[in-house]
Design a protein around this motif. Structure first.
Motif, PDB file in Angstrom:
ATOM      1  N   GLU A   1      18.634   8.053  35.801  1.00 13.34           N
ATOM      2  CA  GLU A   1      19.531   7.306  36.487  1.00 13.34           C
ATOM      3  C   GLU A   1      20.846   7.324  35.799  1.00 13.34           C
ATOM      4  O   GLU A   1      21.839   7.452  36.411  1.00 13.34           O
ATOM      5  CB  GLU A   1      19.415   5.563  36.719  1.00 13.34           C
ATOM      6  CG  GLU A   1      18.038   5.365  37.346  1.00 13.34           C
ATOM      7  CD  GLU A   1      16.730   5.212  36.706  1.00 13.34           C
ATOM      8  OE1 GLU A   1      15.758   4.734  37.215  1.00 13.34           O
ATOM      9  OE2 GLU A   1      16.743   5.841  35.476  1.00 13.34           O
TER      10      GLU A   1
ATOM     11  N   GLN B   1      24.443   8.972  37.207  1.00 13.45           N
ATOM     12  CA  GLN B   1      25.815   8.206  37.056  1.00 13.45           C
ATOM     13  C   GLN B   1      26.765   9.137  36.403  1.00 13.45           C
ATOM     14  O   GLN B   1      27.830   9.265  36.813  1.00 13.45           O
ATOM     15  CB  GLN B   1      25.554   7.155  36.368  1.00 13.45           C
ATOM     16  CG  GLN B   1      24.865   5.758  37.164  1.00 13.45           C
ATOM     17  CD  GLN B   1      24.203   4.844  36.152  1.00 13.45           C
ATOM     18  OE1 GLN B   1      24.520   4.867  35.086  1.00 13.45           O
ATOM     19  NE2 GLN B   1      23.751   3.835  36.715  1.00 13.45           N
TER      20      GLN B   1
ATOM     21  N   GLY C   1      12.571  11.245  37.016  1.00 13.74           N
ATOM     22  CA  GLY C   1      13.752  11.659  38.069  1.00 13.74           C
ATOM     23  C   GLY C   1      13.279  12.601  39.093  1.00 13.74           C
ATOM     24  O   GLY C   1      12.549  13.712  38.750  1.00 13.74           O
TER      25      GLY C   1
ATOM     26  N   LEU D   1      14.221   9.446  43.823  1.00 18.23           N
ATOM     27  CA  LEU D   1      15.105   8.559  42.891  1.00 18.23           C
ATOM     28  C   LEU D   1      16.608   8.877  43.209  1.00 18.23           C
ATOM     29  O   LEU D   1      17.432   7.964  43.590  1.00 18.23           O
ATOM     30  CB  LEU D   1      14.794   8.744  41.554  1.00 18.23           C
ATOM     31  CG  LEU D   1      15.899   8.165  40.519  1.00 18.23           C
ATOM     32  CD1 LEU D   1      15.888   6.617  40.754  1.00 18.23           C
ATOM     33  CD2 LEU D   1      15.899   8.423  39.046  1.00 18.23           C
TER      34      LEU D   1
ATOM     35  N   LEU E   1      19.435   6.164  44.817  1.00 20.66           N
ATOM     36  CA  LEU E   1      20.889   5.711  44.296  1.00 20.66           C
ATOM     37  C   LEU E   1      22.025   6.402  45.143  1.00 20.66           C
ATOM     38  O   LEU E   1      23.225   5.954  44.674  1.00 20.66           O
ATOM     39  CB  LEU E   1      21.025   6.392  42.840  1.00 20.66           C
ATOM     40  CG  LEU E   1      19.983   5.886  41.890  1.00 20.66           C
ATOM     41  CD1 LEU E   1      20.164   6.570  40.438  1.00 20.66           C
ATOM     42  CD2 LEU E   1      20.265   4.308  41.806  1.00 20.66           C
TER      43      LEU E   1
END
Length: 301
Positions: free
Chosen positions: A100, A104, A130, A134, A138
């Motif tokens: 994550e 980002q 990941g 995933l 997101l």
């Protein structure tokens, strides 16, 4: 093609970014499909890859031999038409990053991040947790879409992978490797001085200090250097005595004379002509080399 080294540099691209992510060792047909998907987008196409190979950091004793060195891989990628390659250093700290967090950090500087393209077996982040699922979860928050490219197979149904290509090359199945790569398997190396044995026999050779690590079985091969036909010898040269024999790659480029020392040479291996043999004399070896050249001309046209 621009070469970037940090995620922050994505902010300099300006336009919508389509990024293809992967290790891409060998740049085989499956890799090419992922990269071309990003290139087909209506914006800036970026290939994000890693150096060194992640396994060199995660499990050095299990790291596979490379089909392509990083410079070779970059050259093959450039031929597919991306605007930039983002070459990220793969470190233990990077490997331990939560997936994550990586997404980002990818999306933050690339405020125009439009799409991420990956292969079906791509995993990333801490403990390889990941994946494309995933990324999709997101995507609404980070503002991109995800394109997952399914595994690609040869016409006879064999799944294309870097691991399969390595095995085909190591066992001399160059035709299978070619089918998966979409081009003949090639060696990239820097020409270095040798002992001039080939020149003394009347067949000067370029001796390669290889960049890649996978080689087919020892023997003599018909190949090409650019558009020029060549005969390539891989092996220990058993006809001549050496205190410490080492595996050599010697390239005789047909109908060529010139100084290649210090230059990088890419040699495509087309077909094996014969195995490595020990000859009773230099004259017998010369006779065989002439026959090898004649056969290579016949095969390569």
């Amino acid at each position: 093609m621009r070469l970037l080294h940090t995620l922050a540099e994505l902010a300099t691209l300006g336009r919508p970014v389509h990024v293809a992510i992967g290790v891409f060792d060998g740049v085989h047909l499956g890799h090419q499909r992922v990269i071309r998907e990003a290139v087909a987008g209506d914006g800036v196409a970026v290939v994000l890859t890693f150096d060194p190979h992640p396994m060199r950091v995660l499990a050095p004793d299990k790291a596979p031999p490379l089909l392509t060195s990083t410079p070779h891989k970059l050259a093959l990628m450039e031929s597919l038409g991306p605007d930039a390659v983002l070459l990220l250093p793969f470190t233990r700290e990077f490997a331990d990053m939560l997936p994550e967090t990586f997404l980002q950090q990818l999306a933050a500087p690339a405020h125009c991040l439009r799409r991420i393209c990956v292969g079906a077996r791509f995993h990333f982040g801490h403990n390889r947790t990941g994946n494309a699922r995933l990324m999709e979860r997101l995507a609404p928050r980070l503002g991109y879409t995800v394109t997952e490219i399914p595994a690609v197979a040869t016409p006879d149904g064999e799944t294309i992978s870097s691991s399969a290509i390595r095995q085909h090359i190591l066992h001399g199945r160059l035709d299978r490797a070619t089918a998966m790569l979409g081009r003949p398997f090639s060696l990239l190396g820097t020409v270095e001085p040798g002992d001039h044995r080939g020149r003394s026999l009347g067949f000067p050779t370029a001796n390669l200090n290889l960049h890649n690590e996978v080689l087919p079985p020892d023997g003599v091969y018909a190949g090409r250097v650019g558009h020029r036909p060549a005969v390539v010898n891989i092996g220990l040269r058993p006809t001549f005595q050496h205190a410490t024999p080492r595996r050599l790659i010697e390239v005789h480029i047909l109908d060529f004379s010139g100084d290649l020392y210090g230059q990088d040479l890419e040699v495509a291996l087309i077909q094996k002509l014969r195995g490595e043999l020990k000859f009773p004399s230099a004259d017998a070896l010369q006779q065989q080399i002439r026959a090898d050249i004649a056969l290579a001309r016949q095969l390569l046209g």
